[in-house]
Design a protein around this motif. Structure first.
Motif, PDB file in Angstrom:
ATOM      1  N   HIS A  43       1.790 101.714  33.959  1.00 27.68           N
ATOM      2  CA  HIS A  43       2.831 102.742  34.040  1.00 27.68           C
ATOM      3  C   HIS A  43       4.252 102.214  33.829  1.00 27.68           C
ATOM      4  O   HIS A  43       5.215 102.968  33.984  1.00 27.68           O
ATOM      5  CB  HIS A  43       2.764 103.458  35.396  1.00 27.68           C
ATOM      6  CG  HIS A  43       1.539 104.303  35.565  1.00 27.68           C
ATOM      7  ND1 HIS A  43       0.314 103.775  35.888  1.00 27.68           N
ATOM      8  CD2 HIS A  43       1.355 105.648  35.431  1.00 27.68           C
ATOM      9  CE1 HIS A  43      -0.582 104.741  35.959  1.00 27.68           C
ATOM     10  NE2 HIS A  43       0.018 105.877  35.684  1.00 27.68           N
ATOM     11  N   LYS A  44       4.388 100.953  33.463  1.00 28.19           N
ATOM     12  CA  LYS A  44       5.722 100.391  33.284  1.00 28.19           C
ATOM     13  C   LYS A  44       6.513 101.126  32.214  1.00 28.19           C
ATOM     14  O   LYS A  44       7.729 101.330  32.331  1.00 28.19           O
ATOM     15  CB  LYS A  44       5.624  98.902  32.943  1.00 28.19           C
ATOM     16  CG  LYS A  44       6.981  98.212  32.886  1.00 28.19           C
ATOM     17  CD  LYS A  44       6.836  96.713  32.657  1.00 28.19           C
ATOM     18  CE  LYS A  44       8.213  96.041  32.650  1.00 28.19           C
ATOM     19  NZ  LYS A  44       8.091  94.575  32.432  1.00 28.19           N
ATOM     20  N   GLU A  45       5.821 101.542  31.148  1.00 25.84           N
ATOM     21  CA  GLU A  45       6.497 102.235  30.054  1.00 25.84           C
ATOM     22  C   GLU A  45       7.016 103.611  30.466  1.00 25.84           C
ATOM     23  O   GLU A  45       7.846 104.194  29.777  1.00 25.84           O
ATOM     24  CB  GLU A  45       5.543 102.373  28.858  1.00 25.84           C
ATOM     25  CG  GLU A  45       5.128 101.047  28.233  1.00 25.84           C
ATOM     26  CD  GLU A  45       6.311 100.223  27.750  1.00 25.84           C
ATOM     27  OE1 GLU A  45       7.227 100.819  27.166  1.00 25.84           O
ATOM     28  OE2 GLU A  45       6.315  99.001  27.963  1.00 25.84           O
ATOM     29  N   GLY A  46       6.513 104.138  31.571  1.00 29.38           N
ATOM     30  CA  GLY A  46       6.932 105.465  32.026  1.00 29.38           C
ATOM     31  C   GLY A  46       8.171 105.461  32.886  1.00 29.38           C
ATOM     32  O   GLY A  46       8.662 106.531  33.281  1.00 29.38           O
ATOM     33  N   ALA A 151      14.144 115.687  39.520  1.00 34.16           N
ATOM     34  CA  ALA A 151      13.243 115.385  38.404  1.00 34.16           C
ATOM     35  C   ALA A 151      13.526 116.288  37.202  1.00 34.16           C
ATOM     36  O   ALA A 151      13.523 115.838  36.052  1.00 34.16           O
ATOM     37  CB  ALA A 151      11.793 115.538  38.856  1.00 34.16           C
ATOM     38  N   LYS A 152      13.777 117.545  37.476  1.00 35.29           N
ATOM     39  CA  LYS A 152      14.062 118.502  36.395  1.00 35.29           C
ATOM     40  C   LYS A 152      15.330 118.119  35.631  1.00 35.29           C
ATOM     41  O   LYS A 152      15.334 118.054  34.393  1.00 35.29           O
ATOM     42  CB  LYS A 152      14.199 119.916  36.963  1.00 35.29           C
ATOM     43  CG  LYS A 152      14.620 120.949  35.912  1.00 35.29           C
ATOM     44  CD  LYS A 152      14.852 122.324  36.532  1.00 35.29           C
ATOM     45  CE  LYS A 152      15.338 123.304  35.464  1.00 35.29           C
ATOM     46  NZ  LYS A 152      15.569 124.662  36.013  1.00 35.29           N
ATOM     47  N   HIS A 153      16.411 117.863  36.355  1.00 37.36           N
ATOM     48  CA  HIS A 153      17.703 117.611  35.709  1.00 37.36           C
ATOM     49  C   HIS A 153      17.801 116.213  35.107  1.00 37.36           C
ATOM     50  O   HIS A 153      18.627 115.988  34.208  1.00 37.36           O
ATOM     51  CB  HIS A 153      18.834 117.859  36.696  1.00 37.36           C
ATOM     52  CG  HIS A 153      19.034 119.304  37.033  1.00 37.36           C
ATOM     53  ND1 HIS A 153      19.660 120.190  36.181  1.00 37.36           N
ATOM     54  CD2 HIS A 153      18.659 120.037  38.113  1.00 37.36           C
ATOM     55  CE1 HIS A 153      19.680 121.396  36.722  1.00 37.36           C
ATOM     56  NE2 HIS A 153      19.065 121.335  37.896  1.00 37.36           N
ATOM     57  N   SER A 154      16.987 115.290  35.592  1.00 37.82           N
ATOM     58  CA  SER A 154      17.012 113.933  35.036  1.00 37.82           C
ATOM     59  C   SER A 154      16.023 113.766  33.890  1.00 37.82           C
ATOM     60  O   SER A 154      16.145 112.828  33.084  1.00 37.82           O
ATOM     61  CB  SER A 154      16.681 112.914  36.133  1.00 37.82           C
ATOM     62  OG  SER A 154      15.335 113.064  36.572  1.00 37.82           O
ATOM     63  N   GLY A 155      15.015 114.646  33.847  1.00 37.10           N
ATOM     64  CA  GLY A 155      13.979 114.523  32.838  1.00 37.10           C
ATOM     65  C   GLY A 155      12.965 113.423  33.142  1.00 37.10           C
ATOM     66  O   GLY A 155      12.149 113.063  32.295  1.00 37.10           O
ATOM     67  N   PRO A 195       5.180 115.352  35.531  1.00 38.19           N
ATOM     68  CA  PRO A 195       6.349 115.705  34.718  1.00 38.19           C
ATOM     69  C   PRO A 195       6.938 117.039  35.155  1.00 38.19           C
ATOM     70  O   PRO A 195       6.217 117.925  35.610  1.00 38.19           O
ATOM     71  CB  PRO A 195       5.775 115.785  33.303  1.00 38.19           C
ATOM     72  CG  PRO A 195       4.341 116.155  33.501  1.00 38.19           C
ATOM     73  CD  PRO A 195       3.911 115.491  34.784  1.00 38.19           C
ATOM     74  N   VAL A 196       8.251 117.155  35.039  1.00 40.31           N
ATOM     75  CA  VAL A 196       8.937 118.407  35.380  1.00 40.31           C
ATOM     76  C   VAL A 196       9.760 118.834  34.163  1.00 40.31           C
ATOM     77  O   VAL A 196      10.788 118.214  33.857  1.00 40.31           O
ATOM     78  CB  VAL A 196       9.859 118.241  36.606  1.00 40.31           C
ATOM     79  CG1 VAL A 196      10.504 119.576  36.971  1.00 40.31           C
ATOM     80  CG2 VAL A 196       9.082 117.684  37.797  1.00 40.31           C
ATOM     81  N   PRO A 197       9.345 119.885  33.442  1.00 40.23           N
ATOM     82  CA  PRO A 197      10.064 120.325  32.246  1.00 40.23           C
ATOM     83  C   PRO A 197      11.507 120.736  32.553  1.00 40.23           C
ATOM     84  O   PRO A 197      11.775 121.353  33.591  1.00 40.23           O
ATOM     85  CB  PRO A 197       9.248 121.527  31.764  1.00 40.23           C
ATOM     86  CG  PRO A 197       7.891 121.345  32.383  1.00 40.23           C
ATOM     87  CD  PRO A 197       8.136 120.692  33.702  1.00 40.23           C
ATOM     88  N   ILE A 208       5.126 123.234  40.884  1.00 36.55           N
ATOM     89  CA  ILE A 208       5.251 121.774  40.859  1.00 36.55           C
ATOM     90  C   ILE A 208       5.508 121.243  42.262  1.00 36.55           C
ATOM     91  O   ILE A 208       4.968 120.203  42.661  1.00 36.55           O
ATOM     92  CB  ILE A 208       6.372 121.351  39.892  1.00 36.55           C
ATOM     93  CG1 ILE A 208       5.959 121.661  38.447  1.00 36.55           C
ATOM     94  CG2 ILE A 208       6.691 119.859  40.047  1.00 36.55           C
ATOM     95  CD1 ILE A 208       7.073 121.509  37.435  1.00 36.55           C
ATOM     96  N   ARG A 209       6.333 121.961  43.031  1.00 41.81           N
ATOM     97  CA  ARG A 209       6.599 121.547  44.419  1.00 41.81           C
ATOM     98  C   ARG A 209       5.295 121.506  45.213  1.00 41.81           C
ATOM     99  O   ARG A 209       5.026 120.552  45.962  1.00 41.81           O
ATOM    100  CB  ARG A 209       7.596 122.507  45.070  1.00 41.81           C
ATOM    101  CG  ARG A 209       8.095 122.044  46.450  1.00 41.81           C
ATOM    102  CD  ARG A 209       8.706 123.178  47.248  1.00 41.81           C
ATOM    103  NE  ARG A 209       7.703 124.187  47.597  1.00 41.81           N
ATOM    104  CZ  ARG A 209       6.795 124.023  48.570  1.00 41.81           C
ATOM    105  NH1 ARG A 209       6.761 122.902  49.274  1.00 41.81           N
ATOM    106  NH2 ARG A 209       5.932 124.970  48.827  1.00 41.81           N
ATOM    107  N   GLN A 210       4.478 122.523  45.059  1.00 41.74           N
ATOM    108  CA  GLN A 210       3.203 122.576  45.767  1.00 41.74           C
ATOM    109  C   GLN A 210       2.262 121.472  45.289  1.00 41.74           C
ATOM    110  O   GLN A 210       1.525 120.876  46.086  1.00 41.74           O
ATOM    111  CB  GLN A 210       2.557 123.946  45.583  1.00 41.74           C
ATOM    112  CG  GLN A 210       3.311 125.075  46.281  1.00 41.74           C
ATOM    113  CD  GLN A 210       2.654 126.426  46.074  1.00 41.74           C
ATOM    114  OE1 GLN A 210       1.480 126.535  45.733  1.00 41.74           O
ATOM    115  NE2 GLN A 210       3.423 127.500  46.276  1.00 41.74           N
TER     116      GLN A 210
END
Length: 232
Positions: A43-46, A151-155, A195-197, A208-210
């Protein structure tokens, strides 16, 4: 008098450093299991991630940071938070001094918005940002909206993380804080990143929260099960 003494900068520094050395002793005196075993390589690339943890289960989290990874943790500006910040810094973590809250007044008081902006900058710079998903003072293990919005605002994807020790003492606090004990079996578990679009609707964000809440609880239960079993 004792309460006032507990807020003295020298006392705070001594306690913070003592916490760091104690946690190092717990780590060095214990067996360690990582699950999945190849998580860092796979997962380093993520990176960077928005790392999610539960309140009261986070004291050993500095040892989840692999060598060379930039990890910055969000910690409140309270007296307890100051002690934890000293401890976290001693153990190699970067700091973001802020905390989440249940309403706008508390968010302002705890520097939540300032911390949110700093966290966004940290993620943009390539640093992983770790924070507790549940908000003081509870309910415990119920994910709040703040970490989802970050997560949403940072992508950047959410990463559920849990660490548990076979020997521990649980306190009678709102978050059932777990004090990790030495000569344990430590289990560090990661859930699948979420992921959060950027264009997610309110309904999708709630889903997503749930999902984060569910994966956090599953990951925490798994960590305790591995720690207690003693299996690698």
């Amino acid at each position: 008098m004792l309460k006032k003494l507990g807020k003295h900068p020298l006392v705070i520094k001594l306690v913070g450093n003592a916490m760091a050395y104690y946690l190092l002793f717990v780590r060095k005196s214990s067996k360690f299991t990582l699950d999945p075993p190849n998580f860092y390589e796979d997962h380093k690339e993520g990176t960077p991630y928005v790392v999610s943890m539960w309140h009261g289960q986070h004291f050993m989290m500095p040892f989840a940071r692999p060598k060379g990874w930039d990890v910055r943790v969000m910690i409140s500006r309270s007296t307890d938070g100051e002690m934890q910040a000293i401890c976290a810094s001693k153990l190699g973590l970067g700091l973001i001094r802020a905390a989440g809250a249940q309403n706008a007044k508390q968010i302002k008081k705890r520097g939540g918005m300032r911390g949110f902006i700093e966290a966004l900058r940290g993620l943009k710079d390539g640093g992983n940002v770790a924070m507790t998903a549940d908000v003081p003072k509870g309910p415990a293990r119920k994910a709040g909206k703040g970490i989802i919005q970050l997560a949403k605002h940072s992508g950047r994807p959410l990463l559920p993380v849990a660490i548990a020790t076979s020997r521990h003492r649980d306190l009678d606090t709102w978050d059932k804080a777990s004090i990790n004990l030495p000569f344990s079996h430590i289990a560090l578990c990661f859930g699948e990143p979420i992921p959060v679009p950027a264009d997610a609707s309110d309904e999708q964000l709630e889903e997503i929260r749930q999902l984060l809440e569910t994966r956090m609880n599953e990951t925490t239960d798994k960590a305790y099960a591995i720690a207690k079993s003693g299996k690698k």
